[in-house]
Design a protein around this motif. Structure first.
Motif, PDB file in Angstrom:
ATOM      1  N   ARG A  91       0.831  -1.210   0.000  1.00 36.89           N
ATOM      2  CA  ARG A  91       0.000   0.000   0.000  1.00 36.89           C
ATOM      3  C   ARG A  91       0.865   1.260   0.000  1.00 36.89           C
ATOM      4  O   ARG A  91       0.518   2.272  -0.606  1.00 36.89           O
ATOM      5  N   LEU A  92       2.024   1.178   0.671  1.00 37.10           N
ATOM      6  CA  LEU A  92       2.958   2.300   0.659  1.00 37.10           C
ATOM      7  C   LEU A  92       3.490   2.538  -0.750  1.00 37.10           C
ATOM      8  O   LEU A  92       3.566   3.687  -1.217  1.00 37.10           O
ATOM      9  N   GLU A  93       3.829   1.462  -1.433  1.00 40.75           N
ATOM     10  CA  GLU A  93       4.308   1.614  -2.809  1.00 40.75           C
ATOM     11  C   GLU A  93       3.206   2.160  -3.706  1.00 40.75           C
ATOM     12  O   GLU A  93       3.456   3.002  -4.583  1.00 40.75           O
ATOM     13  N   LEU A  94       1.978   1.712  -3.485  1.00 42.90           N
ATOM     14  CA  LEU A  94       0.842   2.238  -4.240  1.00 42.90           C
ATOM     15  C   LEU A  94       0.696   3.742  -4.007  1.00 42.90           C
ATOM     16  O   LEU A  94       0.436   4.511  -4.947  1.00 42.90           O
ATOM     17  N   SER A  99       1.218   9.135  -5.997  1.00 46.00           N
ATOM     18  CA  SER A  99       1.652  10.513  -5.749  1.00 46.00           C
ATOM     19  C   SER A  99       2.495  11.039  -6.906  1.00 46.00           C
ATOM     20  O   SER A  99       2.390  12.208  -7.284  1.00 46.00           O
ATOM     21  N   ILE A 100       3.326  10.169  -7.473  1.00 44.42           N
ATOM     22  CA  ILE A 100       4.110  10.569  -8.639  1.00 44.42           C
ATOM     23  C   ILE A 100       3.185  10.827  -9.824  1.00 44.42           C
ATOM     24  O   ILE A 100       3.411  11.756 -10.615  1.00 44.42           O
ATOM     25  N   ASP A 180       5.220   9.125 -19.866  1.00 46.45           N
ATOM     26  CA  ASP A 180       6.429   8.746 -19.132  1.00 46.45           C
ATOM     27  C   ASP A 180       6.253   8.759 -17.616  1.00 46.45           C
ATOM     28  O   ASP A 180       7.187   8.454 -16.891  1.00 46.45           O
ATOM     29  N   GLY A 181       5.049   9.091 -17.129  1.00 51.21           N
ATOM     30  CA  GLY A 181       4.824   9.108 -15.686  1.00 51.21           C
ATOM     31  C   GLY A 181       5.018   7.740 -15.053  1.00 51.21           C
ATOM     32  O   GLY A 181       5.568   7.623 -13.957  1.00 51.21           O
ATOM     33  N   ALA A 185       7.697   6.586 -12.105  1.00 53.67           N
ATOM     34  CA  ALA A 185       7.268   5.916 -10.878  1.00 53.67           C
ATOM     35  C   ALA A 185       8.026   4.600 -10.688  1.00 53.67           C
ATOM     36  O   ALA A 185       8.423   4.263  -9.570  1.00 53.67           O
ATOM     37  N   ASP A 186       8.236   3.870 -11.787  1.00 58.69           N
ATOM     38  CA  ASP A 186       9.001   2.619 -11.703  1.00 58.69           C
ATOM     39  C   ASP A 186      10.412   2.884 -11.183  1.00 58.69           C
ATOM     40  O   ASP A 186      10.914   2.163 -10.313  1.00 58.69           O
ATOM     41  N   ALA A 187      11.054   3.931 -11.706  1.00 56.40           N
ATOM     42  CA  ALA A 187      12.428   4.234 -11.317  1.00 56.40           C
ATOM     43  C   ALA A 187      12.508   4.612  -9.841  1.00 56.40           C
ATOM     44  O   ALA A 187      13.377   4.113  -9.105  1.00 56.40           O
TER      45      ALA A 187
END
Length: 202
Positions: A91-94, A99-100, A180-181, A185-187
């Protein structure tokens, strides 16, 4: 039924509240909120101040609408993350990914939000909402640590500040390009969560 029954827009054609707000945010970011007057805004728009006042009561109202655009997006993501199933780390990663996405979609508004300093009532209210968002992040970090997924040797409040310090720093250099969003976020998540996660016990 024939004819257009929509009410006529007030002010100069092409300057509804949305376009007015975007121009105001651009000026606030370029000159600073305190350094931008309604006269500056009217000259930039090519309309009179009275035309601006058809849409908003004051410069403060423009600021409130702008920072709320950013904050509302962030809290929508926080609500989604809070109600999502699964472990707190997920959930934190979500929350970070979302947010990004908000930052990418609403970059001028988020930039303005991160530059407010509490000099006005509107700014103080925005800072209070930012602190509430920070508290939500910290609670997720605490839960993830309690579940054994995040290292517990760092204060959760420090972890949350470092994590979102990285996210917030994007306003200094990120210029959105179509599509590219997700890559961004992946990076961020690879760099952040590979360092936060504890390796599984064997």
């Amino acid at each position: 039924m024939t004819g257009d029954t929509r009410p006529a827009r007030r002010g100069r054609p092409g300057y509804d509240l949305e376009s007015l707000l975007r121009v105001a945010v651009k000026l606030f970011n370029e000159r600073g909120y305190d350094g931008t007057s309604m006269e500056d805004l009217s000259r930039k728009l090519g309309i009179t101040k009275s035309a601006i006042y058809h849409h908003v009561r004051s410069k403060d109202e423009l600021l409130r609408l702008a920072v709320d655009r950013a904050l509302d997006g962030l809290f929508e993501i926080a609500d989604e993350a809070g109600s999502a199933p699964g472990r707190a780390i997920d959930r934190l990663e979500l929350l970070v990914r979302g947010s990004i996405g908000v930052l990418s979609d609403r970059l001028p508004f988020v930039t303005l939000l991160l530059r407010v300093r509490g000099n006005t009532k509107v700014e103080r209210a925005a800072l209070a909402r930012r602190r509430e968002f920070d508290r939500i992040v910290t609670e997720l970090v605490k839960q993830a640590a309690a579940e054994g997924d995040v290292r517990a040797d760092v204060d959760p409040a420090v972890t949350s500040r470092l994590l979102f310090g990285m996210v917030n720093s994007l306003i200094e250099w990120y210029r959105p390009r179509r599509g590219d969003g997700g890559e961004l976020a992946d990076a961020v998540c690879k760099i952040a969560f590979d360092g936060l996660r504890l390796p599984p016990t064997k």
